[in-house]
Structures are given as structure tokens and as C-alpha cells.
Design a protein around this motif. Structure first.
Motif, PDB file in Angstrom:
ATOM      1  N   SER A 286      -9.572   6.471 -14.825  1.00 18.85           N
ATOM      2  CA  SER A 286     -10.074   5.172 -14.399  1.00 18.85           C
ATOM      3  C   SER A 286      -9.528   4.045 -15.256  1.00 18.85           C
ATOM      4  O   SER A 286      -9.341   2.936 -14.774  1.00 18.85           O
ATOM      5  N   LEU A 287      -9.254   4.317 -16.539  1.00 18.70           N
ATOM      6  CA  LEU A 287      -8.665   3.292 -17.396  1.00 18.70           C
ATOM      7  C   LEU A 287      -7.199   3.050 -17.060  1.00 18.70           C
ATOM      8  O   LEU A 287      -6.706   1.935 -17.192  1.00 18.70           O
ATOM      9  N   GLN A 288      -6.501   4.095 -16.607  1.00 20.26           N
ATOM     10  CA  GLN A 288      -5.084   3.975 -16.298  1.00 20.26           C
ATOM     11  C   GLN A 288      -4.822   3.603 -14.842  1.00 20.26           C
ATOM     12  O   GLN A 288      -3.708   3.251 -14.494  1.00 20.26           O
ATOM     13  N   SER A 289      -5.831   3.671 -14.029  1.00 23.27           N
ATOM     14  CA  SER A 289      -5.608   3.443 -12.605  1.00 23.27           C
ATOM     15  C   SER A 289      -5.381   1.963 -12.321  1.00 23.27           C
ATOM     16  O   SER A 289      -5.897   1.090 -12.992  1.00 23.27           O
ATOM     17  N   THR A 290      -4.591   1.740 -11.301  1.00 25.35           N
ATOM     18  CA  THR A 290      -4.373   0.380 -10.826  1.00 25.35           C
ATOM     19  C   THR A 290      -5.202   0.204  -9.563  1.00 25.35           C
ATOM     20  O   THR A 290      -5.554   1.177  -8.908  1.00 25.35           O
ATOM     21  N   PRO A 291      -5.504  -1.017  -9.214  1.00 26.79           N
ATOM     22  CA  PRO A 291      -6.299  -1.224  -8.001  1.00 26.79           C
ATOM     23  C   PRO A 291      -5.591  -0.644  -6.774  1.00 26.79           C
ATOM     24  O   PRO A 291      -4.381  -0.788  -6.622  1.00 26.79           O
ATOM     25  N   LEU A 292      -6.347   0.033  -5.941  1.00 26.88           N
ATOM     26  CA  LEU A 292      -5.803   0.662  -4.745  1.00 26.88           C
ATOM     27  C   LEU A 292      -5.684  -0.376  -3.639  1.00 26.88           C
ATOM     28  O   LEU A 292      -6.625  -1.103  -3.350  1.00 26.88           O
ATOM     29  N   VAL A 293      -4.517  -0.460  -3.051  1.00 29.90           N
ATOM     30  CA  VAL A 293      -4.294  -1.366  -1.935  1.00 29.90           C
ATOM     31  C   VAL A 293      -4.569  -0.589  -0.661  1.00 29.90           C
ATOM     32  O   VAL A 293      -3.999   0.475  -0.437  1.00 29.90           O
ATOM     33  N   ARG A 294      -5.446  -1.107   0.152  1.00 25.34           N
ATOM     34  CA  ARG A 294      -5.856  -0.414   1.373  1.00 25.34           C
ATOM     35  C   ARG A 294      -4.783  -0.503   2.452  1.00 25.34           C
ATOM     36  O   ARG A 294      -4.186  -1.546   2.654  1.00 25.34           O
TER      37      ARG A 294
ATOM     38  N   CYS B 266      -4.925   6.057   0.873  1.00 26.51           N
ATOM     39  CA  CYS B 266      -4.887   4.625   1.176  1.00 26.51           C
ATOM     40  C   CYS B 266      -6.289   4.029   1.236  1.00 26.51           C
ATOM     41  O   CYS B 266      -6.444   2.883   1.618  1.00 26.51           O
ATOM     42  N   ALA B 267      -7.291   4.790   0.923  1.00 23.00           N
ATOM     43  CA  ALA B 267      -8.690   4.390   0.951  1.00 23.00           C
ATOM     44  C   ALA B 267      -9.254   4.268   2.352  1.00 23.00           C
ATOM     45  O   ALA B 267     -10.448   4.248   2.514  1.00 23.00           O
ATOM     46  N   ALA B 268      -8.392   4.202   3.363  1.00 21.24           N
ATOM     47  CA  ALA B 268      -8.903   4.096   4.722  1.00 21.24           C
ATOM     48  C   ALA B 268      -9.594   5.379   5.133  1.00 21.24           C
ATOM     49  O   ALA B 268     -10.643   5.356   5.751  1.00 21.24           O
ATOM     50  N   GLY B 269      -9.005   6.504   4.768  1.00 21.56           N
ATOM     51  CA  GLY B 269      -9.592   7.783   5.141  1.00 21.56           C
ATOM     52  C   GLY B 269     -10.747   8.167   4.249  1.00 21.56           C
ATOM     53  O   GLY B 269     -11.516   9.043   4.558  1.00 21.56           O
ATOM     54  N   ALA B 270     -10.890   7.488   3.122  1.00 24.34           N
ATOM     55  CA  ALA B 270     -11.944   7.826   2.180  1.00 24.34           C
ATOM     56  C   ALA B 270     -13.194   6.983   2.391  1.00 24.34           C
ATOM     57  O   ALA B 270     -14.178   7.151   1.700  1.00 24.34           O
ATOM     58  N   GLY B 271     -13.133   6.057   3.302  1.00 25.09           N
ATOM     59  CA  GLY B 271     -14.301   5.257   3.609  1.00 25.09           C
ATOM     60  C   GLY B 271     -14.547   4.129   2.618  1.00 25.09           C
ATOM     61  O   GLY B 271     -15.646   3.631   2.510  1.00 25.09           O
ATOM     62  N   GLY B 272     -13.549   3.698   1.912  1.00 25.91           N
ATOM     63  CA  GLY B 272     -13.740   2.569   0.999  1.00 25.91           C
ATOM     64  C   GLY B 272     -12.987   2.770  -0.284  1.00 25.91           C
ATOM     65  O   GLY B 272     -11.972   3.446  -0.316  1.00 25.91           O
ATOM     66  N   ASP B 273     -13.499   2.169  -1.336  1.00 28.94           N
ATOM     67  CA  ASP B 273     -12.821   2.258  -2.615  1.00 28.94           C
ATOM     68  C   ASP B 273     -12.888   3.677  -3.152  1.00 28.94           C
ATOM     69  O   ASP B 273     -13.896   4.366  -3.044  1.00 28.94           O
TER      70      ASP B 273
ATOM     71  N   CYS C 131       0.856  -1.180   0.000  1.00 28.41           N
ATOM     72  CA  CYS C 131       0.000   0.000   0.000  1.00 28.41           C
ATOM     73  C   CYS C 131       0.902   1.245   0.000  1.00 28.41           C
ATOM     74  O   CYS C 131       2.123   1.133   0.156  1.00 28.41           O
ATOM     75  N   PRO C 132       0.337   2.434  -0.143  1.00 31.64           N
ATOM     76  CA  PRO C 132       1.171   3.645  -0.121  1.00 31.64           C
ATOM     77  C   PRO C 132       1.990   3.816   1.165  1.00 31.64           C
ATOM     78  O   PRO C 132       3.137   4.244   1.109  1.00 31.64           O
TER      79      PRO C 132
ATOM     80  N   GLY D   6      -1.052   0.995  13.571  1.00 33.38           N
ATOM     81  CA  GLY D   6      -2.251   1.514  14.230  1.00 33.38           C
ATOM     82  C   GLY D   6      -3.418   1.673  13.270  1.00 33.38           C
ATOM     83  O   GLY D   6      -4.572   1.424  13.634  1.00 33.38           O
ATOM     84  N   VAL D   7      -3.125   2.070  12.038  1.00 36.77           N
ATOM     85  CA  VAL D   7      -4.179   2.157  11.014  1.00 36.77           C
ATOM     86  C   VAL D   7      -4.745   0.764  10.738  1.00 36.77           C
ATOM     87  O   VAL D   7      -5.958   0.577  10.630  1.00 36.77           O
ATOM     88  N   GLU D   8      -3.861  -0.223  10.660  1.00 38.25           N
ATOM     89  CA  GLU D   8      -4.316  -1.599  10.415  1.00 38.25           C
ATOM     90  C   GLU D   8      -5.184  -2.131  11.553  1.00 38.25           C
ATOM     91  O   GLU D   8      -6.125  -2.889  11.317  1.00 38.25           O
ATOM     92  N   TRP D   9      -4.876  -1.750  12.785  1.00 45.46           N
ATOM     93  CA  TRP D   9      -5.660  -2.186  13.936  1.00 45.46           C
ATOM     94  C   TRP D   9      -6.889  -1.291  14.154  1.00 45.46           C
ATOM     95  O   TRP D   9      -7.615  -1.479  15.121  1.00 45.46           O
ATOM     96  N   LYS D  10      -7.097  -0.304  13.266  1.00 42.91           N
ATOM     97  CA  LYS D  10      -8.243   0.611  13.329  1.00 42.91           C
ATOM     98  C   LYS D  10      -8.214   1.488  14.577  1.00 42.91           C
ATOM     99  O   LYS D  10      -9.241   1.893  15.095  1.00 42.91           O
ATOM    100  N   TRP D  11      -6.998   1.793  15.079  1.00 42.35           N
ATOM    101  CA  TRP D  11      -6.865   2.680  16.226  1.00 42.35           C
ATOM    102  C   TRP D  11      -7.040   4.129  15.809  1.00 42.35           C
ATOM    103  O   TRP D  11      -7.419   4.970  16.623  1.00 42.35           O
ATOM    104  N   TRP D  12      -6.738   4.448  14.548  1.00 38.10           N
ATOM    105  CA  TRP D  12      -6.912   5.785  14.004  1.00 38.10           C
ATOM    106  C   TRP D  12      -7.070   5.653  12.501  1.00 38.10           C
ATOM    107  O   TRP D  12      -6.708   4.641  11.923  1.00 38.10           O
TER     108      TRP D  12
END
Length: 165
Positions: free
Chosen positions: A122-130, A106-113, A38-39, A94-100
Motif C-alpha cells: 500500500s505504501l508503494q502502490s500508485t493510484p489505480l486508474v479505472r 482496472c478496478a471495474a471488475g472489482a467493484g471500486g477501489d 489505465c491498464p 465497451g467497458v467505458e460505456w458499461k456494456w460489459w
């Protein structure tokens, strides 16, 4: 000039190069095995990409002038780099444990995909790793968790050598 067993700067530089290289090779191996980073994972590699070459320079300086202040300063900078890397890895764990929440890219702050409105993007984008989902846990720790431990160890070895007379 052979390595003096009593020169902590040379020993610390060798440890950083060996352990750091093994850590990066391990990260690349996991990536090759199908665990894309992920990033935040990619950001955690920066201290290794900077610290390993700097430790090599430190080793050259320490061999030429054992115990010199430039050698101690270089290994001290390496130690600070890995201390910063440990902080970043702890944040990621801590992000992985959902502490913050994680950063938006990273899609975590965006609430999903994350989707884009631009067709070309969208054609050039690669799948986002959370960043908020650990791709792998070994003995209960994610790779970010292990990076905390490795980075702290490298920081401790480096900083101890920098301040040791």
C-alpha cells in the motif's frame, strides 16, 4: 531507390509509421497533460510499439524488393496487429460505456477501489486508474473510441496492401 507511387506496400508502411507515431505521440501528450492511462490504455499501445518498427522493416524490404511476398507478408502482419488492437480498443470502449465489465486489475471488475492488505504494497502502490471511466471525451468519443477508428484504418490500409497485386 525512390518510392514507386504504384507500390501499395511502401505507401501502407509509410502511413502506418506516420499515423502510428502521431497516435503514440498524442497518447503521450495526453498523459503528460494529466490524463494517466489505465491498464487497458497501456495494452492498446502494444500494437503501435510492435507495428511501427515492423512497418519500418517492411518499408526497407519493400524498397529493396517492391511487390515481393516478404514485404506483403510483413505488411499483412502489421494489419493483423492493428486489427487486434482495434478489437482491444472496442472492448475498452465497451467497458467505458458499461456494456460489459472490465478486468479486475482496472478496478471495474472489482467493484471500486482496490486495496491491499500488505502495508508495504500500500505504501508503494500508485493510484489505480479505472478502465470503466473515460478520462476524456471529444465529440462524444473517448480516446479508446478514437483508437478503434485509427486501428481499423491502419489495419484496412495494411491488409489492402498485403492482398493487392
Amino acid at each position: 531507390m525512390p518510392i514507386r507511387k504504384t507500390d501499395p506496400v511502401q505507401l501502407a508502411a509509410i502511413a502506418v509509421v506516420a499515423v502510428g507515431a502521431a497516435t503514440i505521440l498524442g497518447a503521450w501528450a495526453f498523459e503528460y497533460a494529466g490524463y494517466p492511462p489505465c491498464p487497458l490504455c497501456l495494452d492498446q499501445r502494444i500494437p503501435y510499439y510492435v507495428g511501427i518498427p515492423l512497418a519500418l522493416v517492411c518499408l526497407i524490404v519493400a524498397r529493396a524488393r517492391p511487390g515481393s511476398w516478404p514485404a506483403r507478408a510483413l505488411i499483412g502482419i502489421v494489419g493483423l496487429l492493428f486489427l487486434g488492437g482495434a478489437v482491444l480498443a472496442a472492448y475498452h470502449a465497451g467497458v467505458e460505456w458499461k456494456w460489459w465489465p472490465g478486468p479486475a486489475d482496472c478496478a471495474a471488475g472489482a467493484g471500486g477501489d482496490v486495496t491491499t492488505g500488505n502495508l508495504l504494497d500500500s505504501l508503494q502502490s500508485t493510484p489505480l486508474v479505472r478502465c470503466d471511466e473515460a478520462a476524456l471525451r471529444i465529440l462524444g468519443l473517448s480516446l479508446a473510441g478514437y483508437n478503434v477508428l485509427i486501428s481499423l484504418a491502419l489495419a484496412a490500409v495494411s491488409l489492402r496492401a498485403a492482398f493487392r497485386r
